[in-house]
Scaffold this motif. Structure first.
Motif, PDB file in Angstrom:
ATOM      1  N   GLY A 184       0.695  -1.254  -0.066  1.00 15.62           N
ATOM      2  CA  GLY A 184      -0.002  -0.003   0.018  1.00 15.62           C
ATOM      3  C   GLY A 184       0.814   1.188   0.143  1.00 15.62           C
ATOM      4  N   LEU A 185       2.171   1.178   0.588  1.00 15.42           N
ATOM      5  CA  LEU A 185       2.911   2.272   0.492  1.00 15.42           C
ATOM      6  C   LEU A 185       3.827   2.434  -0.937  1.00 15.42           C
ATOM      7  N   ALA A 186       3.554   1.474  -1.949  1.00 21.51           N
ATOM      8  CA  ALA A 186       4.123   1.340  -3.288  1.00 21.51           C
ATOM      9  C   ALA A 186       3.849   2.748  -3.891  1.00 21.51           C
ATOM     10  N   PRO A 187       3.029   3.304  -4.009  1.00 20.69           N
ATOM     11  CA  PRO A 187       2.806   4.684  -4.724  1.00 20.69           C
ATOM     12  C   PRO A 187       3.813   5.571  -4.380  1.00 20.69           C
ATOM     13  N   TYR A 188       4.128   5.937  -3.083  1.00 17.92           N
ATOM     14  CA  TYR A 188       4.925   6.692  -2.603  1.00 17.92           C
ATOM     15  C   TYR A 188       6.498   6.420  -2.892  1.00 17.92           C
ATOM     16  N   ALA A 189       6.576   5.001  -2.719  1.00 20.10           N
ATOM     17  CA  ALA A 189       8.183   4.807  -2.829  1.00 20.10           C
ATOM     18  C   ALA A 189       8.212   4.494  -4.423  1.00 20.10           C
ATOM     19  N   VAL A 190       7.397   4.168  -5.300  1.00 20.23           N
ATOM     20  CA  VAL A 190       7.879   4.166  -6.637  1.00 20.23           C
ATOM     21  C   VAL A 190       8.059   5.666  -7.052  1.00 20.23           C
ATOM     22  N   ALA A 191       7.305   6.807  -6.681  1.00 19.95           N
ATOM     23  CA  ALA A 191       7.606   7.951  -7.012  1.00 19.95           C
ATOM     24  C   ALA A 191       8.981   8.305  -6.663  1.00 19.95           C
ATOM     25  N   CYS A 192       9.409   8.035  -5.655  1.00 23.31           N
ATOM     26  CA  CYS A 192      10.874   8.461  -5.123  1.00 23.31           C
ATOM     27  C   CYS A 192      11.941   7.510  -5.803  1.00 23.31           C
ATOM     28  N   LEU A 193      11.481   6.242  -5.974  1.00 26.48           N
ATOM     29  CA  LEU A 193      12.451   5.262  -6.968  1.00 26.48           C
ATOM     30  C   LEU A 193      12.720   5.778  -8.143  1.00 26.48           C
ATOM     31  N   MET A 194      11.390   6.151  -8.799  1.00 29.56           N
ATOM     32  CA  MET A 194      11.764   6.596 -10.201  1.00 29.56           C
ATOM     33  C   MET A 194      12.274   7.964 -10.330  1.00 29.56           C
ATOM     34  N   PHE A 195      12.178   8.793  -9.553  1.00 36.11           N
ATOM     35  CA  PHE A 195      12.933  10.337  -9.257  1.00 36.11           C
ATOM     36  C   PHE A 195      14.365   9.945  -9.116  1.00 36.11           C
ATOM     37  N   ASN A 196      14.864   8.967  -8.112  1.00 35.58           N
ATOM     38  CA  ASN A 196      16.121   8.796  -8.084  1.00 35.58           C
ATOM     39  C   ASN A 196      16.931   8.304  -9.147  1.00 35.58           C
ATOM     40  N   LEU A 197      16.203   7.269 -10.075  1.00 34.72           N
ATOM     41  CA  LEU A 197      16.702   6.708 -11.249  1.00 34.72           C
ATOM     42  C   LEU A 197      16.530   7.618 -12.260  1.00 34.72           C
ATOM     43  N   VAL A 198      15.733   8.404 -12.746  1.00 36.40           N
ATOM     44  CA  VAL A 198      15.660   9.414 -13.789  1.00 36.40           C
ATOM     45  C   VAL A 198      16.506  10.447 -13.741  1.00 36.40           C
ATOM     46  N   VAL A 199      16.722  10.949 -12.371  1.00 42.27           N
ATOM     47  CA  VAL A 199      17.826  12.116 -12.054  1.00 42.27           C
ATOM     48  C   VAL A 199      18.991  11.822 -12.880  1.00 42.27           C
ATOM     49  N   VAL A 200      19.365  10.526 -12.611  1.00 42.62           N
ATOM     50  CA  VAL A 200      20.576  10.136 -13.035  1.00 42.62           C
ATOM     51  C   VAL A 200      20.736   9.707 -14.676  1.00 42.62           C
ATOM     52  N   PHE A 201      19.780   8.754 -15.079  1.00 42.91           N
ATOM     53  CA  PHE A 201      19.696   8.458 -16.369  1.00 42.91           C
ATOM     54  C   PHE A 201      18.907   9.205 -17.295  1.00 42.91           C
ATOM     55  N   GLY A 202      18.009  10.105 -16.960  1.00 46.78           N
ATOM     56  CA  GLY A 202      17.105  10.876 -18.231  1.00 46.78           C
ATOM     57  C   GLY A 202      16.424  10.042 -18.643  1.00 46.78           C
ATOM     58  N   GLY A 203      16.025  10.155 -20.029  1.00 45.85           N
ATOM     59  CA  GLY A 203      15.162   9.576 -21.199  1.00 45.85           C
ATOM     60  C   GLY A 203      15.625   8.192 -21.155  1.00 45.85           C
ATOM     61  N   GLU A 204      16.823   7.856 -20.966  1.00 45.16           N
ATOM     62  CA  GLU A 204      17.355   6.394 -21.095  1.00 45.16           C
ATOM     63  C   GLU A 204      16.552   5.243 -20.431  1.00 45.16           C
ATOM     64  N   VAL A 205      15.969   5.867 -19.256  1.00 49.36           N
ATOM     65  CA  VAL A 205      15.100   4.930 -18.604  1.00 49.36           C
ATOM     66  C   VAL A 205      14.009   4.542 -19.266  1.00 49.36           C
ATOM     67  N   ILE A 206      13.214   5.436 -20.052  1.00 46.40           N
ATOM     68  CA  ILE A 206      12.134   5.256 -20.726  1.00 46.40           C
ATOM     69  C   ILE A 206      12.307   4.106 -21.884  1.00 46.40           C
ATOM     70  N   VAL A 207      13.528   4.495 -22.664  1.00 45.21           N
ATOM     71  CA  VAL A 207      13.794   3.404 -23.643  1.00 45.21           C
ATOM     72  C   VAL A 207      13.976   2.307 -23.155  1.00 45.21           C
ATOM     73  N   ARG A 208      14.633   1.891 -22.046  1.00 39.96           N
ATOM     74  CA  ARG A 208      15.059   0.757 -21.793  1.00 39.96           C
ATOM     75  C   ARG A 208      13.756   0.081 -21.147  1.00 39.96           C
TER      76      ARG A 208
END
Length: 440
Positions: free
Chosen positions: A216-240
């Motif tokens: 049930g906490l996943a919506p908040y965790a996924v927002a934080c996880l995705m922010f951490n990933l995309v800040v580093v990798f940018g649009g490459e995340v979407i392609v992969r």
């Protein structure tokens, strides 16, 4: 209870996860484009998004031991009284392992062939790992201590179960003990082990309840996880991520159309007639993303196919929990995808280890939303992949859950057909061609 809470809130959990995924993705892309090196971004990731995501992952890891042990024991024990059922129970167990193993092999071959996670700048991958340096170093250290070759094979049989339970690296030993424990319960007199079985079922229910609360906490965790990933990798995340989804769907399709067709031919059934007759259950599974919710439909379809009720009721009920080919395949593909994404080279021995855990995980995966998530996080930790990377797949989890549930339920009907082969009360293969209009 989780579903009731979602309805009360007016929005299903998977929609909330989708919103969290999109929000983290959008904010991460903006930060990557305009403020990647800004001090405030570092502060946000250090003091907000990383702690939230770490707490979420720690809660998952905290529940792994009771969840995996109880789920695997119950999954094996619920194969019925194998000593009483004789060849039906053992055939069910054998074909379950065979189908799940085939699914995992197909998934691993395809992810190695198409390499959906490769192409990411290794420097950025290391930067991502460095964001959670303490956890990363612990994972790498545990990887260095992993046994290899004959030592790895011998370590599967634990000399100390409690030590295995306290070590992520030795989780396969714990799963082996759980498997043996479940078989021992099945072979023991039912009346003597019934109280113990109820206790373990209680542990399983408590574990599932707690996992449901954590998810049930996943919506908040996924927002934080995705922010951490995309800040580093940018649009490459979407392609992969898009490549990963395509590989999962392709692997599911190969197992559905080729592996199941070969199994049906072995059982003397027409694959085309089978798929036509089973489409009602397959579509129901896809729409509900729940093997348990599809069980009544699957039982009705099995009757229409002329499968013996004494076999179909047992095998389909067990299969709704234990015969999860699609889940096993999904877990294997996901772990290798994340390893490729983060530049972690997995040896052949480590990939075999992944395969074994995924097969057992198909039996012991909890039937809750995102039930495969603990297994994926567990295997990632075992092979040196930062579990933080699971944020990549949470946003597309529900759609892939629908796809793999369709494969799971179809696989349950294939399993029933295989088990019914050569049974005296099995209908002739021609009955399967009558299709959905036959009255059960």
């Amino acid at each position: 209870m989780g579903k009731a809470q979602d309805k009360a809130a007016g929005m299903p959990l998977h929609w909330k996860m989708g919103i969290g995924f999109a929000l983290g993705l959008l904010l991460g892309l903006l930060a990557h484009a305009f403020a990647a090196d800004a001090a405030w971004v570092d502060q946000v990731t250090r003091w907000l998004t990383t702690p939230v995501s770490t707490i979420f992952l720690n809660l998952i890891f905290m529940l792994i031991v009771p969840l995996m042990f109880s789920a695997l024991v119950v999954g094996v024990a619920e194969m019925g009284d194998v000593s009483a059922l004789g060849r039906i129970g053992w055939k069910t167990l054998g074909y379950t392992v065979l189908l799940s193993g085939t699914a995992v092999v197909i998934g691993l071959l395809m992810v190695n062939l198409f390499q959906p996670g490769t192409g990411v700048d290794p420097t950025m991958a290391q930067a991502m790992l460095a964001e959670n340096a303490q956890r990363s170093s612990q994972i790498v250290a545990s990887l260095e201590n992993q046994p290899t070759g004959l030592e790895m094979f011998l370590s599967i049989v634990p000399s100390n179960v409690l030590a295995a339970a306290s070590s992520n690296g030795a989780i396969l030993s714990l799963m082996f003990f759980a498997l043996m424990f479940g078989v021992g319960m099945v072979l023991s007199p039912a009346q003597k082990v019934a109280p113990l079985k109820r206790v373990i079922e209680g542990v399983f229910e408590v574990s599932m309840t707690l996992i449901g609360k954590v998810i049930g906490l996943a919506p908040y965790a996924v927002a934080c996880l995705m922010f951490n990933l995309v800040v580093v990798f940018g649009g490459e995340v979407i392609v992969r991520l898009g490549a990963y989804v395509l590989v999962v769907i392709a692997a599911l399709a190969v197992h559905m159309l080729i592996s199941y067709s070969l199994a049906l031919a072995f059982a003397g059934r027409s694959p085309l007639a089978f798929f036509r007759a089973s489409q009602e259950a397959t579509l129901m599974a896809f729409s509900t993303a729940s093997s348990n919710a599809t069980l009544p439909t699957a039982l009705r379809v099995a009757d229409r196919m002329g499968l013996p009720p004494r076999i179909s009721r047992f095998v389909l009920t067990v299969g709704a929990t234990a015969n999860q080919n699609g889940t096993s395949l999904y877990e294997g593909v996901t772990v290798l995808f994340l390893a490729q994404f983060f530049g972690v080279e997995l040896s052949l021995g480590q990939q075999v280890l992944v395969m074994v855990v995924c097969i057992l995980g198909g039996i012991g995966t909890a039937g809750v939303p995102a039930g495969a998530l603990p297994v994926v996080a567990l295997i990632c930790g075992m092979v040196g992949v930062n579990p933080l990377g699971i944020g990549l797949i949470l946003g597309v989890h529900h759609f892939l859950d629908m796809c793999r549930t369709a494969l799971n339920v179809t696989g349950d009907l294939v399993l029933t057909t295989l088990v019914a082969r050569n049974e005296p009360d099995a209908a002739a293969p021609a009955v399967a061609t009558t299709g959905p209009n036959v009255q059960g």
